[in-house]
Each structure stands twice: as structure tokens, then as C-alpha cells.
Design a protein around this motif. Structure first.
Motif: not given
Ligand code: ARG
Length: 584
Positions: A250-258, A204-221
Motif C-alpha cells: 500500500s502507499l502507507l506501507r511503502y512510505l513507512q517501510e520503504g 511536494a518535494a518530499a513525495f517526489d523524492k520518495a518516488l525515486d526508488t520506484a523510478r529507478a526501475y525504469t529510468m536512469t538518473k
């Protein structure tokens, strides 16, 4: 063109417009009667589909003085993908359980405020397991929505419900190992290593962290690690940039490449966080869904079953059931809709049939509030615009499957001492450690059943037993359950549950075969729209747009932020009502 589409879709996702009005706030007021639709000349409106979207739309238009009729294909019920198994489905007819929508995140204020307005009682739904009642706050709570405009919508005085921390006694069962969620969270190493992923991080923590790149578009840390929404103008442009940059992933490509994840990490996180079945789907759907399904979110359910909401919506409407729309002809003065009677079996399976005397309905405006895939089987004259047809034909519909097992006693609420007492000389120990009394929560497994959910409450009416959602799965996982006979689904799910909780639970299981395939349901044609990579921008802008000021569209497929949620249906039904009123 992609840039323009990204801006359109960013506004739709955030429920705002070119002036940065807050549509969530407007819809809350409309749905709770604090505001009305624009007053116009009274029109004849035909709504096709008595699911949540269609009925919400019909009610708002009716309240504004329009003459509204609703057609529903299903002969036996309204509600669409809100469907509660109740009555003689069960050995104990006091029980009920959900074939479809079952949990409402507390952030889904449209659903909660509408339910409160209609006086449909709700109570917490425990995504994590809790000590049995009476510890639990079982009352409703306030709905609060703070808009970026500075305005606040609040539904009452009651306190905001905060869910207690879970016990963590349900199981993670993968690669032949079974550990409690609490043990996994305390030391994720052994389970992670069984996938070949050497990490001390939870999935859960790993996936949450992976979404930070996407979050940063609309939110401030913030310095403390939490995130705050950017001001609305920046959120819109940020969301548009996110769509532009990542809709093709795709989710796969994002996790692999991003994110540079290894296959082992993708498999570990995918298995535990229910992502494996969606790896080929658009990445952004997973970003949106992650905000709705995670252990830190509080949920509600409706005390009497989710269909209490759809029954309340249906109450004052003129709904004709068993009428399947086959043709929609628009001319200069209005629309003629042809509907045929439905003659298939009552159980909604794919072997239904339509036929008999067709009937014609004339209206000024028609709201098409059926699953998008269903429109593929309707003839439109004139042809729908090109983009709309492409969207109807191509938009990806996911599927979901639920297997529900009835037990004559709620054994998951028992501790080990209670088991000894109940079974006497038949007592056998549990396979994975002593039982701990708990309600709610669920298990994750890599076996076919995948996800198990236990009830958060006893059914109203004092039934001693309960219904366990013994297998809930999506996409590929669901297709494999679809292919089994109803009896085999039951056997498979029960075997999985006995593997986790021991053969001793068989003392209490009934022989009812209750399962729901949303793909093999002839009115739903799938669970919900979940876009494949690229579809949000290529097809998204065409989904909800009205045609000729006569045809309007509603359904959760029209609300990209909330596909597969009641909130999406409510938002789109409200939007369609506003469009009709503004055109009328
Ligand atoms: N809202 C549903 C739930 O709470 C479904 C969510 C997403 N569905 C999907 N196929 N990804 O379970």
C-alpha cells in the motif's frame, strides 16, 4: 505465475507488446485516420456503453466497415464520466462546469490528438494560478509524441505550449493556519511543524523524492538530477520487477517501510498532496498518478466543456439510449444481448429503476465498455471465466465527489482595489491578506472540502460570472460529502470558501445546488478503478482479455496506467477495436 503476470502487466502499463511495438504510436495513427484497422469481412458489432471507450471503439470499427450499434443505459445523455453541467442547471445558462473529467495532462497525447482530429477546441487549464488574461496563451498547441522506435508523431505546426510559472497566491489551509502557496514554498517550516514534522522541505518535494526508488526501475538518473527512460526492453523488465516487488505494497506501507517516514511526515505530505485518502490503496497507482498531477505538468481543457469531446464522438454513431443490458448469451454463431428500458429519474441518482419490455439484440461480437462494477449486475451465459469474474467482483472502485458553486461575478480575478470599488460602503478586508488578481489554480485544506479549483477562463458566451469547484475530494473524503444532502454540500463548501476568502464573496453566490457523487450515480457506480495492494497482479491480467472471440472489454479500468483518465478510456477502446478487427 506472479512473474508471468508482472510481465503481462508491465507491457500493458507501457502500452507495448512482446515485440516492443509502440502501441501509443499505433493508436495515435488509428485515432487520427492515418491508419485503418485490419480489413476483414463486415461484422455486426454491438457496443455496450456510450462513454469515451465505447464510442472510440465504435467509431474505429464503423470506419473499418463493420455494422456497429451502441447501447447506452443513461436515458438523458452519452459520455459516461465525462459530464458537463450546463444550461438551466445554472442561474446564468451561459455557464458550464465539469462534474467529471476536467483536465488533460499534455503528456496524454491520445486524448489531445483525438480531440484535435475531431476539431474540438482546447485551451490551457491552469493547475497553478496565473495573472488574468490576456497574458495567457489561450490557443491550442502541437501534440508531439516521440516513440522509442525513433518515429515521431506530430499533429501540426503550432508551438508546444509551456505553462508560465504560477503566482502562488492560492492558499494552504491546515491545522488552523492559512498561508499562500508561495509563502509555503518559500518557508515550509511553520506548516510542516503544525503536523509535528520538523522539515524545511515542501511536501511536494518530499513525495517526489520518495518516488525515486520506484523510478529507478525504469529510468536512469542523470548527473543534473533529471531522469531519462531506459531503452524499451529494459523498461519492460524494470516495470515487471517493480510490479513483482511492490504491487503488494500500500502507499502507507511503502512510505513507512520503504522510505522510513514518520507518521507526522505521512500526515503532512498526505494532507497537502492528496494522498491521505489513498494510503490504503496500491502504491503503484500513486506512482503513476504522480506523473500526471503535479505543478510541473501542463494541462488542457476543452473550451466548450469536456462534453464537447463526447458529443463529437457520438456524432456519426447509432446510439440507443435508455437501454440497460441485463443478460449476455453467447452461442456458437454469435451473441444475444437482452436490454431493458430505463425508467428512473433523469438525474442519475441511485433511486432509478429498470423495467418494462425487454428487447433482444443479436450480434457477431459484443464490446462491453461499461464501468467494470456494472458487469456484476449482468447475467452471462455461459459463465465468464473464473479470473474475469473475480476481477469484476473484487477490483476496487474509488469514488470522487465534486461540489460546484456558481457566482454572478468572477471575484477571484479581482485585486483589492477592485473589491473596494465593487463593494463601496459594504467593503470589508479579506481575512488572509489583500486579494491578488488571478485565474486558475486552487487551494488545499484539511477541512471537509479539501481541494478548491478556480476556473482558468471565463465561460464562452460572455457570462460575467463563473463556477468554482469548491470541493473536490476522493475516497473517504468523498464518502463524507456523499452522505450530506445537496443543500448541505453547498453550505459546507461555501462556508469553507468564505473562511478562505471572506464573507464578502457571499454577495455574488447563487443558490444553485450542484454536486456530483460518482459513487451514488447509478450508471458509474464509482469514480474509477484504483487497485488495492496486490490487485494489479492477481486481477489485472483478467480485466481486458477477450472471451471466446465474441466478448471484448473496454473502459479506463482496462488500462492500468491510466485509470481515471480519458486517455485510459481511449487506449482501451482502441485496443478493443483492434482485437475485434483481428478476430473478425
Ligand atoms: N483524473 C482525475 C483527476 O484529474 C482523477 C485522478 C485520480 N483519481 C483518484 N481517485 N486517485 O482529478
Amino acid at each position: 505465475a506472479r512473474k508471468a503476470a508482472a510481465l503481462i502487466m508491465a507491457r500493458r502499463i507501457l502500452l507495448t507488446d512482446a515485440d516492443h511495438n509502440d502501441l501509443t504510436l499505433d493508436y495515435l495513427k488509428l485515432l487520427t485516420g492515418r491508419q485503418r484497422l485490419r480489413k476483414t469481412e463486415s461484422r455486426d458489432v454491438l457496443v455496450v456503453g456510450a462513454g469515451v471507450a465505447g464510442m472510440v471503439c465504435a467509431r474505429l470499427l464503423q470506419a473499418a466497415g463493420h455494422r456497429v450499434r451502441v447501447l447506452e443505459a443513461n436515458r438523458s445523455r452519452v459520455g459516461g464520466r465525462v459530464k458537463t453541467f450546463r444550461g438551466d442547471v445554472w442561474q446564468d445558462p451561459r455557464l458550464h462546469a465539469e462534474a467529471g473529467a476536467m483536465r488533460i495532462p499534455s503528456s496524454h497525447v491520445l486524448t489531445l490528438a483525438l480531440a484535435d482530429h475531431l476539431k474540438v477546441p482546447r485551451r490551457p487549464f491552469d493547475l497553478v494560478d496565473l495573472p488574468p488574461e490576456p497574458d495567457q496563451v489561450s490557443d491550442d498547441s502541437r501534440v508531439v509524441y516521440k516513440s522509442w522506435t525513433g518515429e515521431e508523431f506530430a499533429s501540426g505546426e503550432a508551438p508546444v505550449y509551456v505553462a508560465p510559472k504560477g503566482l502562488g497566491n492560492r492558499f494552504v489551509h491546515v491545522n488552523g493556519q492559512t498561508v499562500s502557496k508561495a509563502d509555503y514554498n518559500a518557508d515550509p517550516g511553520p506548516i510542516n511543524k503544525s503536523f509535528g514534522w520538523d522539515s524545511g522541505q515542501t511536501t511536494a518535494a518530499a513525495f517526489d523524492k520518495a518516488l525515486d526508488t520506484a523510478r529507478a526501475y525504469t529510468m536512469t538518473k542523470n548527473p543534473d538530477g533529471s531522469w531519462t527512460d531506459k531503452p524499451i526492453a529494459e523498461r519492460v523488465t524494470g516495470m515487471a520487477d517493480l510490479l513483482y516487488d511492490m504491487d503488494g505494497y500500500s502507499l502507507l506501507r511503502y512510505l513507512q517501510e520503504g522510505e522510513g517516514w514518520s507518521d507526522a511526515q505521512i500526515q503532512a505530505v498526505g494532507t497537502l498532496e492528496n494522498l491521505t485518502s489513498r494510503l490504503s490503496y496500491g502504491f503503484l497507482h500513486s506512482v503513476f498518478d504522480a506523473g500526471d498531477i503535479n505543478p510541473s505538468v501542463t494541462y488542457f481543457e476543452f473550451n466548450a466543456g469536456t462534453d464537447a469531446l463526447t458529443e463529437a464522438l457520438a456524432a456519426d454513431l447509432a446510439i440507443e439510449r435508455g437501454r440497460v443490458v441485463t443478460r449476455v448469451r453467447t452461442d456458437d454463431d454469435g451473441v444475444t444481448v437482452t436490454a431493458e428500458p430505463e425508467t428512473g429519474p433523469e438525474d442519475e441518482a441511485c433511486d432509478g429503476a429498470i423495467g418494462g419490455q425487454a428487447r433482444e439484440y443479436r450480434a457477431d461480437m459484443v464490446v462491453l465498455a461499461v464501468p467494470f462494477a456494472a458487469l456484476r449486475h449482468v447475467d452471462f451465459e455461459p459463465l465468464l471465466p473464473y479470473g474475469k469474474r473475480r476481477a469484476i467482483n473484487e477490483l476496487k472502485h474509488d469514488t470522487a465527489h465534486k461540489v460546484l458553486l456558481e457566482f454572478t461575478e468572477r471575484w477571484w480575478e479581482w485585486d483589492e482595489a477592485t473589491w473596494r470599488e465593487k463593494l463601496g460602503s459594504d467593503y470589508r478586508p479579506a481575512p488572509h491578506g489583500d486579494a491578488v488578481a488571478a485565474v486558475g489554480g486552487g487551494c488545499v485544506s484539511d477541512e471537509a472540502s479539501r481541494f478548491v479549483y478556480f476556473p482558468s477562463h471565463p465561460s464562452d458566451g460572455g457570462a460575467p460570472g463563473g463556477v468554482v469547484l469548491a470541493a473536490y475530494n476522493w475516497a473517504e473524503d468523498a464518502l463524507r460529502f456523499d452522505a450530506l444532502t445537496p443543500a448541505d454540500r453547498h453550505t459546507e463548501a461555501l462556508e469553507h470558501l468564505t473562511g478562505l476568502y471572506g464573507e464578502r464573496i457571499r454577495h455574488y453566490v447563487t443558490d444553485r445546488h450542484v454536486s456530483q457523487s460518482w459513487l451514488r450515480n447509478r450508471w458509474a457506480l464509482g469514480e474509477a478503478v484504483i487497485e488495492t495492494p496486490g490487485q494489479l497482479l492477481s486481477l489485472g491480467p483478467h480485466v481486458a482479455t477477450p472471451v471466446n472471440g465474441r466478448l471484448f472489454f473496454a473502459g479506463d479500468h482496462c488500462q492500468p496506467r491510466y485509470h481515471a483518465w480519458i486517455s485510459g478510456a481511449i487506449a482501451s477502446g482502441t485496443e478493443a477495436a483492434v482485437q475485434v478487427a483481428d478476430t473478425a
